[in-house]
Design an enzyme around this catalytic site. Sequence first.
Site, mmCIF file in Angstrom:
data_model
loop_
_atom_site.group_PDB
_atom_site.id
_atom_site.type_symbol
_atom_site.label_atom_id
_atom_site.label_comp_id
_atom_site.label_asym_id
_atom_site.label_seq_id
_atom_site.Cartn_x
_atom_site.Cartn_y
_atom_site.Cartn_z
ATOM 1 N N ASP A 1 -14.933 28.193 -31.265
ATOM 2 C CA ASP A 1 -13.651 29.085 -31.354
ATOM 3 C C ASP A 1 -12.374 28.244 -31.268
ATOM 4 O O ASP A 1 -11.591 28.347 -30.799
ATOM 5 C CB ASP A 1 -13.811 29.563 -29.714
ATOM 6 C CG ASP A 1 -14.963 30.448 -29.551
ATOM 7 O OD1 ASP A 1 -15.221 31.409 -30.248
ATOM 8 O OD2 ASP A 1 -15.446 30.541 -28.416
ATOM 9 N N LYS B 1 -11.982 28.208 -36.673
ATOM 10 C CA LYS B 1 -12.409 27.917 -38.034
ATOM 11 C C LYS B 1 -12.282 28.958 -39.056
ATOM 12 O O LYS B 1 -11.841 28.805 -40.319
ATOM 13 C CB LYS B 1 -13.856 27.573 -37.760
ATOM 14 C CG LYS B 1 -14.391 26.396 -37.094
ATOM 15 C CD LYS B 1 -16.004 26.244 -36.956
ATOM 16 C CE LYS B 1 -16.478 27.177 -36.192
ATOM 17 N NZ LYS B 1 -16.303 26.933 -34.573
ATOM 18 N N GLY C 1 -18.327 34.669 -33.816
ATOM 19 C CA GLY C 1 -17.182 35.386 -33.749
ATOM 20 C C GLY C 1 -15.930 34.833 -34.359
ATOM 21 O O GLY C 1 -15.390 33.957 -33.825
ATOM 22 N N HIS C 2 -15.800 34.911 -35.729
ATOM 23 C CA HIS C 2 -14.540 34.418 -36.367
ATOM 24 C C HIS C 2 -13.422 35.542 -36.410
ATOM 25 O O HIS C 2 -13.745 36.708 -37.226
ATOM 26 C CB HIS C 2 -14.888 33.981 -37.879
ATOM 27 C CG HIS C 2 -15.608 32.762 -37.657
ATOM 28 N ND1 HIS C 2 -16.509 32.243 -38.924
ATOM 29 C CD2 HIS C 2 -16.091 31.973 -36.697
ATOM 30 C CE1 HIS C 2 -17.059 31.169 -38.538
ATOM 31 N NE2 HIS C 2 -16.956 30.726 -37.277
ATOM 32 N N GLN D 1 -20.029 28.083 -34.210
ATOM 33 C CA GLN D 1 -19.850 27.331 -33.200
ATOM 34 C C GLN D 1 -19.259 25.800 -33.400
ATOM 35 O O GLN D 1 -18.689 25.738 -34.089
ATOM 36 C CB GLN D 1 -21.556 27.060 -32.361
ATOM 37 C CG GLN D 1 -21.950 28.461 -31.777
ATOM 38 C CD GLN D 1 -22.726 29.340 -33.008
ATOM 39 O OE1 GLN D 1 -23.367 28.541 -34.041
ATOM 40 N NE2 GLN D 1 -22.687 30.391 -33.125
ATOM 41 N N PRO E 1 -14.309 36.246 -20.805
ATOM 42 C CA PRO E 1 -13.229 35.315 -20.766
ATOM 43 C C PRO E 1 -13.664 33.804 -20.855
ATOM 44 O O PRO E 1 -14.822 33.576 -20.339
ATOM 45 C CB PRO E 1 -12.747 35.419 -19.225
ATOM 46 C CG PRO E 1 -13.658 36.405 -18.390
ATOM 47 C CD PRO E 1 -14.678 36.852 -19.802
ATOM 48 N N LEU F 1 -1.534 25.078 -31.191
ATOM 49 C CA LEU F 1 -0.388 24.240 -30.443
ATOM 50 C C LEU F 1 0.698 25.280 -29.811
ATOM 51 O O LEU F 1 0.927 24.862 -28.700
ATOM 52 C CB LEU F 1 0.147 23.199 -31.409
ATOM 53 C CG LEU F 1 1.121 22.296 -30.946
ATOM 54 C CD1 LEU F 1 0.662 21.339 -30.153
ATOM 55 C CD2 LEU F 1 2.064 21.736 -32.214
#
Length: 432
Positions: free
Chosen positions: A13, A16, A40-41, A225, A305, A333
């Site tokens: 996460d 990517k 999950g992208h 991952q 979460p 950021l």
Amino acid sequence: MSTIAIVGTQWGDEGKGKIVHLLGKEADGIVRYQGGPNAGHTVVFDGKMFVLHLIPAGILIPKKICYIANGVVIDPFSLYEEVQLLQKRDITVAGRLFISELAHLIFPYHKILDVAREESTAQGSRKIGTTRKGIGPAYADKVERTGIRVIDYLEKETFEELLEQNLRLKEKFLQKFSAIEKLRKEILDQAKILRPFLKKFACDTSWMLNCAIEKNKKIIFESAQGTMLDIDFGTYPYVTSSNPIAGAVGSDCGIGPNKIDSILGIVKAYTTRVGEGPFPTELKDEVGERLRQVGKEFGATTGRPRRCGWFDALVVQRSVRINGITKLALTKLDVLAGIDALKVCVAYKHRGKTLTQFPNSRTILREAVPVYKTLPGFKEIPKDAKKWEDLPGTAQRYVQYLEKLSGAKISFVSLGRSRDETIRLDKSSLWE
Ligand code: IMP
Ligand code: MG
């Protein structure tokens, strides 16, 4: 240079999907090399949000060729749904997606086994906090040599024989959860639709990729991952069942390791993790909650979460080393804006000793206490920040500090979900 491997440096996460979507514009082909529908992208563009699980994010860029390589485990039903969903949203998939005949398949019994293991209260059982998508059991069958590959599925008789073999092997355990008869019927019924569906995409992707590389086509290898979830180098046993590291690209795609020209690591400006397992810099206070809310840190696959914490340099240093990363893309950021003091973990303390390398021992990892360096925070990042000079001085200092600690060049700073919310620091092309 014509090939880039894009890998996650933390527990997944890292963003990517967005970076692949950004760099995919310059590529000819994008390849997913390991993992499965556990990934999950999330990609946002033109005000639309897409969540991809199996298909590379490159599918969202018109005309790009996408591959699912042999190292991936494919749930044919979930792939079918993903393709339908993309088509409904006017994304053409036919002729642009190629799936390895050698990839192994996930069947409903793998999911039953995954859930059963997670919920087991038997002595010695351990909850991993998996995505419950059947990933572990499918890779286990591959290694056990009972797995069913795409090519096997396409041959009706071979498939039916292998399915029987698997049901018989697993019957004792499976029948506690589902009638075998019902399971067999469900899988065979689905195969009537899924076999012709998979046939349209199945081919020898290793051959195709080698030809493409030979012709100097630009190829991106996209991991799912992150390095800390790697079966070998992650926080075992709280890991996934494949190798997200760059070293796996060769065996997971059927290309020589000397064909990978550069390795780009994706790193989040703080750290997150989903599921169980050690996480030394985790914050269980209001700062952690703030990161979760502002960063929308909820699993793209399971909705869980995500656990949130400070940046951990030991994790990223290990990833840079193991993957051979020379360039980094720093993401999210913007999420840190408004936090007065930013902490960065530079070492661990364990029983009076200072550790400057991520430990392999489960015990040490469980007991290690982070040593932090505190940096001044920044109030906000201008919405229209497009170049380095647009960042507040304190944000620049934070980025420079992370770069120095990580030992790789930060070439991109990502400030939001869409492609244009990105600052490119390294003017040279990644493909050079
Ligand atoms: P599995 O891959 O479903 O077996 O889950 C093993 C571990 O990897 C669990 O901690 C999951 O939460 C984690 N995991 C798997 N896929 C992802 C991902 O795409 N992002 C973050 N964590 C993941
Ligand atoms: Mg994800």
